[in-house]
Design an enzyme around this catalytic site. Structure first.
Site, PDB file in Angstrom:
ATOM      1  N   ARG A  87       1.809 -10.271   3.430  1.00 24.42           N
ATOM      2  CA  ARG A  87       1.370  -9.576   2.215  1.00 24.42           C
ATOM      3  C   ARG A  87       0.090 -10.215   1.665  1.00 24.42           C
ATOM      4  O   ARG A  87      -0.805  -9.528   1.183  1.00 24.42           O
ATOM      5  CB  ARG A  87       2.501  -9.508   1.190  1.00 24.42           C
ATOM      6  N   ASN A 114      -4.996   2.768   3.603  1.00 29.61           N
ATOM      7  CA  ASN A 114      -5.210   1.352   3.314  1.00 29.61           C
ATOM      8  C   ASN A 114      -4.970   0.434   4.515  1.00 29.61           C
ATOM      9  O   ASN A 114      -4.652  -0.739   4.361  1.00 29.61           O
ATOM     10  CB  ASN A 114      -4.403   0.930   2.083  1.00 29.61           C
ATOM     11  N   HIS A 117       0.352  -1.651   6.833  1.00 30.78           N
ATOM     12  CA  HIS A 117       1.629  -1.735   6.119  1.00 30.78           C
ATOM     13  C   HIS A 117       2.290  -3.046   6.490  1.00 30.78           C
ATOM     14  O   HIS A 117       2.218  -3.461   7.647  1.00 30.78           O
ATOM     15  CB  HIS A 117       2.570  -0.582   6.525  1.00 30.78           C
ATOM     16  N   GLU A 128      13.081  -2.264   9.385  1.00 28.83           N
ATOM     17  CA  GLU A 128      11.869  -1.613   9.900  1.00 28.83           C
ATOM     18  C   GLU A 128      11.627  -1.999  11.363  1.00 28.83           C
ATOM     19  O   GLU A 128      11.278  -1.147  12.186  1.00 28.83           O
ATOM     20  CB  GLU A 128      10.673  -1.989   9.011  1.00 28.83           C
TER      21      GLU A 128
HETATM   22  P1  CMP Z   1       2.679   0.992   2.425  1.00 27.65           P
HETATM   23  O1  CMP Z   1       2.800  -0.488   2.339  1.00 27.65           O
HETATM   24  O2  CMP Z   1       2.568   1.575   3.781  1.00 27.65           O
HETATM   25  O3  CMP Z   1       3.938   1.635   1.684  1.00 27.65           O
HETATM   26  C1  CMP Z   1       3.881   2.843   0.987  1.00 27.65           C
HETATM   27  C2  CMP Z   1       2.526   3.449   1.003  1.00 27.65           C
HETATM   28  O4  CMP Z   1       2.317   4.490   0.108  1.00 27.65           O
HETATM   29  C3  CMP Z   1       1.525   2.395   0.593  1.00 27.65           C
HETATM   30  O5  CMP Z   1       1.395   1.444   1.605  1.00 27.65           O
HETATM   31  C4  CMP Z   1       0.308   3.230   0.298  1.00 27.65           C
HETATM   32  O6  CMP Z   1      -0.528   3.416   1.414  1.00 27.65           O
HETATM   33  C5  CMP Z   1       0.934   4.555  -0.094  1.00 27.65           C
HETATM   34  N1  CMP Z   1       0.649   4.814  -1.503  1.00 27.65           N
HETATM   35  C6  CMP Z   1       1.010   4.068  -2.550  1.00 27.65           C
HETATM   36  N2  CMP Z   1       0.557   4.625  -3.686  1.00 27.65           N
HETATM   37  C7  CMP Z   1      -0.110   5.744  -3.322  1.00 27.65           C
HETATM   38  C8  CMP Z   1      -0.803   6.734  -4.039  1.00 27.65           C
HETATM   39  N3  CMP Z   1      -0.896   6.685  -5.369  1.00 27.65           N
HETATM   40  N4  CMP Z   1      -1.359   7.750  -3.338  1.00 27.65           N
HETATM   41  C9  CMP Z   1      -1.254   7.798  -1.989  1.00 27.65           C
HETATM   42  N5  CMP Z   1      -0.589   6.873  -1.263  1.00 27.65           N
HETATM   43  C10 CMP Z   1      -0.043   5.857  -1.920  1.00 27.65           C
END
Ligand code: CMP
Length: 140
Positions: A87, A114, A117, A128
């Protein structure tokens, strides 16, 4: 002592830009070992199951669309305090808030796209990992 494990996904925005190796370099330099890795195209069923805790969130549909839009690299990472360490290596979910040098600061395009994960707890890491790997796939 091999440490503990976490589960990682290199997301479609990163594979699309040919950044798998660049992300892996940050992972390895962050003190984590990639002990299993596979490039796949997630099905909607896999993505919906993987993100089922977010099913009621307004961005759920968008998240599933994105995660099935291109190849991803699923990984098992090992190291001391692997969940927390990864993280830190990824940085904040929102790249605008991610610390310098983190995967998201370096590569992420937006809060949705982003780049990476990582599991949020040891318990979820085990769940997972089991969705994508058997113990025979993992070589620490
Ligand atoms: P991840 O760690 O893959 O787990 C959930 C994902 O939801 C997170 O990373 C983001 O990529 C996605 N996410 C979280 N908030 C938003 C948002 N407001 N709009 C779109 N995607 C989101």
């Amino acid at each position: 002592m091999a440490g503990t494990r976490t589960f990682s996904i290199i997301k479609p925005d990163a594979t699309e830009r040919n950044l798998t190796g660049a992300v892996n370099k940050v992972i390895e330099e962050g003190g984590l070992r990639i002990v299993a890795q596979r490039r796949i195209k997630m099905t909607r069923e896999q993505a919906e199951r993987f993100y089922s805790v977010h099913a009621e969130r307004p961005f759920f549909g968008e998240l599933v669309d994105f995660m099935t839009s291109g190849p991803v690299v699923v990984q098992v990472l090992e190291g001391e305090n692997a969940v927390a360490r990864y993280r830190d290596v990824m940085g904040a979910t929102n790249p605008e808030e991610a610390a310098e040098g983190t995967i998201r600061a370096l590569f992420a395009k937006s809060i949705g796209e982003n780049s990476a994960h990582g599991s949020d707890s040891d318990e979820n890491a085990a769940i997972e990992i089991a969705q994508f790997f058997s113990e025979a796939d993992i070589a620490g």
